[in-house]
Write a protein that holds these residues in place. Structure first.
Motif, PDB file in Angstrom:
ATOM      1  N   TYR A 277       0.847  -1.109   0.013  1.00  0.00           N
ATOM      2  CA  TYR A 277       0.183  -0.066  -0.075  1.00  0.00           C
ATOM      3  C   TYR A 277       0.862   1.315   0.121  1.00  0.00           C
ATOM      4  N   MET A 278       1.966   1.181   0.612  1.00  0.00           N
ATOM      5  CA  MET A 278       3.170   2.377   0.575  1.00  0.00           C
ATOM      6  C   MET A 278       3.514   2.660  -0.647  1.00  0.00           C
ATOM      7  N   ASP A 279       4.163   1.593  -1.335  1.00  0.00           N
ATOM      8  CA  ASP A 279       4.569   1.725  -2.785  1.00  0.00           C
ATOM      9  C   ASP A 279       3.642   2.025  -3.814  1.00  0.00           C
ATOM     10  N   ALA A 280       2.478   1.473  -3.733  1.00  0.00           N
ATOM     11  CA  ALA A 280       1.429   1.823  -4.630  1.00  0.00           C
ATOM     12  C   ALA A 280       0.919   3.155  -4.501  1.00  0.00           C
ATOM     13  N   ALA A 281       0.814   3.800  -3.326  1.00  0.00           N
ATOM     14  CA  ALA A 281       0.478   5.240  -3.066  1.00  0.00           C
ATOM     15  C   ALA A 281       1.471   5.995  -3.509  1.00  0.00           C
ATOM     16  N   LEU A 282       2.718   5.974  -3.237  1.00  0.00           N
ATOM     17  CA  LEU A 282       3.669   6.664  -3.740  1.00  0.00           C
ATOM     18  C   LEU A 282       4.268   6.427  -5.274  1.00  0.00           C
ATOM     19  N   GLY A 283       3.553   5.640  -5.809  1.00  0.00           N
ATOM     20  CA  GLY A 283       3.852   5.287  -7.248  1.00  0.00           C
ATOM     21  C   GLY A 283       5.329   4.900  -7.430  1.00  0.00           C
ATOM     22  N   SER A 466      -6.628   3.318   3.666  1.00  0.00           N
ATOM     23  CA  SER A 466      -5.913   3.905   4.652  1.00  0.00           C
ATOM     24  C   SER A 466      -5.972   3.323   6.207  1.00  0.00           C
ATOM     25  N   ALA A 467      -7.109   2.656   6.443  1.00  0.00           N
ATOM     26  CA  ALA A 467      -7.293   1.677   7.500  1.00  0.00           C
ATOM     27  C   ALA A 467      -6.457   0.595   7.551  1.00  0.00           C
ATOM     28  N   LYS A 468      -6.174  -0.037   6.207  1.00  0.00           N
ATOM     29  CA  LYS A 468      -5.434  -1.140   6.412  1.00  0.00           C
ATOM     30  C   LYS A 468      -3.970  -0.733   6.354  1.00  0.00           C
ATOM     31  N   TRP A 469      -3.590   0.447   5.932  1.00  0.00           N
ATOM     32  CA  TRP A 469      -2.045   0.723   6.035  1.00  0.00           C
ATOM     33  C   TRP A 469      -1.817   1.374   7.377  1.00  0.00           C
ATOM     34  N   GLN A 470      -2.753   1.872   7.991  1.00  0.00           N
ATOM     35  CA  GLN A 470      -2.497   2.414   9.420  1.00  0.00           C
ATOM     36  C   GLN A 470      -2.335   1.393  10.410  1.00  0.00           C
ATOM     37  N   GLU A 471      -3.139   0.106  10.169  1.00  0.00           N
ATOM     38  CA  GLU A 471      -3.018  -0.950  11.070  1.00  0.00           C
ATOM     39  C   GLU A 471      -1.726  -1.807  10.733  1.00  0.00           C
ATOM     40  N   GLU A 472      -1.021  -1.645   9.650  1.00  0.00           N
ATOM     41  CA  GLU A 472       0.086  -2.315   9.376  1.00  0.00           C
ATOM     42  C   GLU A 472       1.257  -1.713   9.888  1.00  0.00           C
ATOM     43  N   LEU A 473       1.143  -0.051   9.763  1.00  0.00           N
ATOM     44  CA  LEU A 473       2.084   0.793  10.455  1.00  0.00           C
ATOM     45  C   LEU A 473       2.145   0.324  11.966  1.00  0.00           C
ATOM     46  N   ALA A 474       1.178   0.462  12.607  1.00  0.00           N
ATOM     47  CA  ALA A 474       1.115  -0.076  13.982  1.00  0.00           C
ATOM     48  C   ALA A 474       1.658  -1.365  14.353  1.00  0.00           C
ATOM     49  N   GLU A 491      13.714   7.243   8.474  1.00  0.00           N
ATOM     50  CA  GLU A 491      13.468   7.234   6.969  1.00  0.00           C
ATOM     51  C   GLU A 491      12.378   6.420   6.569  1.00  0.00           C
ATOM     52  N   PHE A 492      11.990   5.323   7.024  1.00  0.00           N
ATOM     53  CA  PHE A 492      11.139   4.499   6.720  1.00  0.00           C
ATOM     54  C   PHE A 492       9.807   4.837   7.043  1.00  0.00           C
ATOM     55  N   PHE A 493       9.619   5.387   8.304  1.00  0.00           N
ATOM     56  CA  PHE A 493       8.216   5.659   8.859  1.00  0.00           C
ATOM     57  C   PHE A 493       7.959   7.124   8.394  1.00  0.00           C
ATOM     58  N   GLU A 494       8.815   7.990   7.844  1.00  0.00           N
ATOM     59  CA  GLU A 494       8.434   9.313   7.210  1.00  0.00           C
ATOM     60  C   GLU A 494       7.795   8.974   5.911  1.00  0.00           C
ATOM     61  N   GLN A 495       8.134   7.847   5.174  1.00  0.00           N
ATOM     62  CA  GLN A 495       7.748   7.241   3.722  1.00  0.00           C
ATOM     63  C   GLN A 495       6.478   6.836   4.124  1.00  0.00           C
ATOM     64  N   ALA A 496       6.216   5.939   5.070  1.00  0.00           N
ATOM     65  CA  ALA A 496       5.208   5.308   5.581  1.00  0.00           C
ATOM     66  C   ALA A 496       3.954   6.244   5.843  1.00  0.00           C
ATOM     67  N   GLU A 497       4.573   7.344   6.551  1.00  0.00           N
ATOM     68  CA  GLU A 497       3.168   8.531   7.138  1.00  0.00           C
ATOM     69  C   GLU A 497       2.890   9.404   5.737  1.00  0.00           C
ATOM     70  N   ALA A 499       2.717   8.117   2.427  1.00  0.00           N
ATOM     71  CA  ALA A 499       1.707   7.142   1.894  1.00  0.00           C
ATOM     72  C   ALA A 499       0.330   7.245   2.295  1.00  0.00           C
ATOM     73  N   LEU A 500       0.459   7.212   4.007  1.00  0.00           N
ATOM     74  CA  LEU A 500      -0.651   7.261   4.582  1.00  0.00           C
ATOM     75  C   LEU A 500      -1.566   8.623   4.371  1.00  0.00           C
ATOM     76  N   SER A 501      -0.972   9.648   4.329  1.00  0.00           N
ATOM     77  CA  SER A 501      -1.716  10.788   3.869  1.00  0.00           C
ATOM     78  C   SER A 501      -2.171  11.063   2.788  1.00  0.00           C
ATOM     79  N   ARG A 502      -1.615  10.265   1.587  1.00  0.00           N
ATOM     80  CA  ARG A 502      -2.068  10.104   0.427  1.00  0.00           C
ATOM     81  C   ARG A 502      -3.183   9.162   0.389  1.00  0.00           C
ATOM     82  N   LEU A 503      -3.364   8.274   0.995  1.00  0.00           N
ATOM     83  CA  LEU A 503      -4.361   7.420   0.994  1.00  0.00           C
ATOM     84  C   LEU A 503      -5.648   7.611   1.705  1.00  0.00           C
ATOM     85  N   ARG A 504      -5.660   8.609   2.466  1.00  0.00           N
ATOM     86  CA  ARG A 504      -6.837   8.999   3.355  1.00  0.00           C
ATOM     87  C   ARG A 504      -7.885   9.967   2.404  1.00  0.00           C
TER      88      ARG A 504
END
Length: 505
Positions: A277-283, A466-474, A491-497, A499-504
């Protein structure tokens, strides 16, 4: 003189190996096309021996299954897996020694040829010629499509190339992506990468790539890169260190720099973990495997598309893992490319490049049998789906944002698509399925109708992702993942967040 004596010795050896009163079947196909075939005697599959070449598939996690040959230029290849015996005419003909008796034979060639069947009886010491006619079924033009399996694990040196190319041709699989991987040690190794490791003949091509794996991030495929990108695997499950670094986003960037086409294998869903979900959201990806092991994951794929994520759905076998997923193996399905990612185009000198470009541009049909196509007028919204197969069609459908808007049991259906808001449109077809087979089907990739240039955005899909990716992040935050340093973790969690902002929604 010495050569003559050796030839006589070889002939005497063959004669000595032949049982008394046995018969010879001179088997061939029309136009001497390579093909896969099965012989039955007394209503049971009959094992041929000896054959010119053999691959005994044990299917361990190190993919060390070797190719054995008795001849420098084999005509007949046997693939043994899960106590089933599959035979391939690598050159469209072979001489087969059989005991007398009554036999049935069936032959297959990829997805676009109608199978051939015959029955015959062999008498003691008889030599019989049998030619099987393999022809494209009505509506199929094998020369108009480039078909591929994106996920094959076979150890390969230069010495095996001619046999593996013959196998691809027997399955009418234009492109075989042979992937190296790692489980502690390297597995299914390739002797070179990029053009140096590519081999082609008569439009068929083997192109090396690799699968990289991690128990937290999932499995990813980097297809056709000019170099091998290490580390192949990370984490204790697949590699030799606890570090789960680099994560897929970094490998995808390197893969693209190396000329590769990149994406996720298997489309893992819970309980497996994945950063898809992160890599799909970030292209960061070109594709995701949506059709594998006989299952087309439309629900998960549609959710991505409805959330406005444009990613190409493709197909791959994960050979030889696929051979253990269906027992007995359905004869209709090819061993390589049982589900295929198919691109419109003429096979030729640049088959892999043409196919990879089609994947990156989203011009792919996935299929394990039928052909389905969609014609969509972006100005009027007029949509026409057409399908063909040698078996009866059960349902031809046009879908808009995952919902069926037109359906037919015939080879053609038309409708007009509502363009009040941005949407994606695709066509899919189901065909007659025989016992023991997965659903026989095909699906186009989506075509987009964008209102005022705005992306597709179905609120429920965006909320779900966004709920699925938020759960994965937790989960990732509490899993004790070894990033190899605090800066890497940040670095990882900055990219992950991001992606989450794009999915919301």
């Amino acid at each position: 003189m010495r050569i003559a004596l050796l030839s006589i010795f070889a002939l005497l050896l063959v004669y000595a190996e032949r049982p008394a009163d046995s018969a010879v079947l001179e088997l061939s196909t029309s136009s001497r096309m390579p093909a896969r075939f099965y012989i039955r005697k007394n209503n049971a599959n009959f094992r041929l021996q000896p054959t010119d070449a053999l691959i005994p598939i044990r299917g361990d996690t190190f993919y060390r299954d070797p190719l054995w040959t008795r001849s420098a230029d084999p005509k007949l290849l046997e693939v043994v897996a899960a106590d089933q015996f599959h035979y391939l005419l690598l050159k469209g003909e072979a001489s087969i020694v059989l005991p007398p008796g009554k036999y049935k034979i069936e032959a297959y060639r990829g997805l676009f040829y109608k199978p051939a069947f015959d029955e015959f009886e062999l008498k003691p010491n008889e030599t019989r010629k049998l030619e099987l006619t393999l022809a494209p079924w009505p509506g199929a033009d094998p020369g108009a499509w480039i078909s591929a399996d994106d996920h094959i694990h076979l150890t390969r040196t230069r010495a095996e190339n001619h046999v593996y190319l013959g196998w691809l041709e027997a399955e009418d699989l234009t492109v075989g992506n042979f992937l190296q991987l790692q489980r502690q040690m390297d597995a299914a190794p390739q002797y070179a990468f990029g053009r140096a490791g590519e081999v082609k003949r008569r439009g068929y091509v083997i192109r090396p790539g690799h699968e990289s794996r991690n128990e937290y991030w999932g499995h990813i495929n980097i297809l056709g890169p000019e170099r091998l990108i290490r580390p192949l695997s990370t984490g204790l499950m697949y590699a030799n260190t606890p570090e789960s670094w680099p994560y897929p986003s970094l490998l995808f960037a390197e893969g693209r720099k190396a000329g590769g086409t990149v994406g996720y294998a298997h489309f893992f869903q819970k309980p497996q973990h994945s950063t898809i979900y992160m890599d799909a959201a970030l292209g960061n990806i070109d594709f995701v495997e949506v059709f594998q092991f006989g299952v087309l994951k439309t629900d998960a794929w549609y959710e991505l598309l409805n959330a406005g994520i444009r990613v190409t759905g493709i197909a791959g076998s994960d050979f030889p893992v696929n051979l253990g997923r269906m027992r007995p193996w359905p004869n209709w399905l090819p061993l390589l490319g049982p589900e295929r990612a198919v691109v419109k185009g003429r096979p030729g000198e640049n088959s892999w490049e043409t196919w990879a470009r089609g994947v990156r541009e989203g011009r792919v049909m996935v299929s394990n049998g039928p052909i389905v196509e969609l014609d969509l007028d972006p100005n009027t919204g007029a949509a026409t789906a057409s399908a063909a197969f040698y078996r009866s069609l059960e349902a031809l459908e046009i879908v808009r944002n995952g919902e069926v808007i037109a359906s037919s049991r015939g080879p053609r259906v038309e409708t007009r698509v509502d363009q009040a808001e941005s949407c994606w449109v695709a066509a899919r077809v189901r065909a007659e399925t025989f016992p023991g087979e997965p659903v026989i089907q095909a699906h186009t990739n989506p075509v987009y109708l964008l209102k005022d240039g705005k992306p597709v955005a179905v609120p429920s899909a965006r909320r779900s992702l966004s709920a699925k990716w938020q759960e994965e992040l937790a989960y990732y935050r509490g899993a004790g993942i070894d990033f190899g340093g605090a800066q890497r973790r940040r670095e990882f969690f900055e990219q992950a967040e991001r992606a989450l902002s794009r999915l919301r929604p």
